[in-house]
Every structure is written in structure tokens, then in C-alpha cells.
Design an enzyme around this catalytic site. Sequence first.
Site, PDB file in Angstrom:
ATOM      1  CE  LYS A 175      -3.180   3.069   0.423  1.00  0.00           C
ATOM      2  NZ  LYS A 175      -4.053   3.231   1.593  1.00  0.00           N
ATOM      3  CG  LEU A 176       3.216   2.330   3.408  1.00  0.00           C
ATOM      4  CD1 LEU A 176       4.310   2.048   4.431  1.00  0.00           C
ATOM      5  CD2 LEU A 176       2.528   3.655   3.706  1.00  0.00           C
TER       6      LEU A 176
END
Length: 306
Positions: A175-176
Site C-alpha cells: 500500500k505504501l
Amino acid sequence: MATDAVIGFVGLGVMGGAMCRNVAMKHAGDVLAFDTNPGAFEVLDGTKARRVGTLAELAAQADVVFLSLPGGPAVEQVCLGSSGLTSGARRPQVIVDLSTTTVAVARSVAERLAALGVAFADAPVARTREAAQRGELSIMVGADAELFARIEPWLRYMGSDVTHCGVTGCGQVVKLINNALVFENTLALAEMMVLGERSGVQPATLLDAVSKGSGDSFALRNHGRKSMLPREYPAKSFPPEYVLKDIGYVLELAEQTGVRTRVTELAQRYYAATAENGWSGRYYPAVIEVIDRNIALAPATGTTKD
């Protein structure tokens, strides 16, 4: 999948409210919801979701609890705080965190919950508020294979794409990286839109032409067309402060793994300037205004030398 499992949901913000509504519309069993803002429950009008007044009340009834919270400190407090989900005699069997946190927080919370007999998965989400409303999010999951198989059907109430990324924490890693890429792509697109316009090409023409070539992207089709082209940056969307939070998480992970992420460091400076020069609380593609107005950037804050 236990269709009669009682599902709890904590956090009914812009994304969380839409996700909880989808759960309430699709799950056969009971759905309970908690938020500290009384007005947040309006998004659940017309569904079977029931409001609870405390986390302890939620934990006393729910088998699995989903979280959609602002960041790591809130996740730790809700999961492990003195009035949190594990503070009472009965605890949920599973907690699934849909928030974006650091990888370290995800793994630490998972370890501490395991000691209390509670399984934990990090399952941050990507895509837009509209995708959340449609139940078409991309969900990136960090969990062991057995837990992933158990929670995947519930996650599909909210997401059209659910990816098992690896062990606990790997959902946050993916996600990051996803967020960093879209922040950086948006920044690069903003820069080229300003350059194109000052060189005689209308922004709409530029986006139309580039969208037909290899320069096309999600950022162009969404942030470029819907926000940077009309120069509209609504409130109650993803602001530069949230961008800076996520970028901070990326840079922390990069430092921990020994990777120098120079593009991400530059993006941090641009979005800091966006937040500090009049677009705080507005949609983050307002970064195009920093470029268009030649607003100076603060010096880099990283400690690693070139």
C-alpha cells in the site's frame, strides 16, 4: 466463511463509512458500527448496521472487527488501549486493519494481539472514494495463508481486487509503495501540465493526447482530468497532510531497509509546500499550484547524504 459471524466496524470516515455500508448491505449476519463522531452514522441509514456506543460493547459482541482509522497510533489505541477492543473479558477472534500504518506498527500490533489470542491482518485499501462506495476497492493483505482464506470473503464485500501480499505487514508495504507511486506520478503530471501550457499547449489537449500514448496513467485520468484540469481541490478529500503522513511512512521503511528514495524525498518537499501555502485540507493535486506559482520548497530534511 462464517456468514452468520457478527462483524464489527470501527471508523466511519470518507472511506470507512462507504466500506461499512457495503458490509452491512452484503453480509448475512449482524453488523455493528462504532465511531466517535455521531454524525458519521448517517452513511449507514437504510442498512441493518447497528450503532454501538463503546469499543467494549463492540468487542463483547463481534467475532471479527474491521478498522478504518487515521493511522498507526489510532490503530494501537483501538486494539490495545485501556478502553480498546482487547480490554474486556471478551475479545474479537480477528481484527482486520484497513487503515494505512507503518509496517512496524502492523507487525508490532499483530504480535501483541497474538499473545492475547486475537488474530490480526493488515489489509490497507487503494482507489477512490467512489470505488469505496461501489465496493470496488483494491485491498492488499498481510496475513498467513490460513487467516487470509478466512477473511477474504468478507473483504470482497468492499473490494473487487483482494491480493494476498505475504505475511503480516506486507499489505502495508504494498500500500505504501502504491501511494508513493501515485503521489509522485501526480506531481510529475502537474509539472508537465504547467510546462505544456506555458509552451502553448492547452492542458485539456495535452491530457487527451498523452492519454492515447504511453504517458497515460491512473493519475492522468483521475487527478489530472478531474482536479488539476479544472483547478478544483475539494475539502473532505485526500489532503496534502495525509500525503505527508504516508510519505513519512515510506521514508521510514526506506531508512530501515537501506534504500535511498530520492524521488519520494522530493515529493515530500512539494507536498509540504502545498500544505503550507494555502491548500491545507484541500485535495492534494493542488500541488500543481505550487509549480505554477514557482513557490519555493523547504530544504530537504533527510539525514542521509548524497
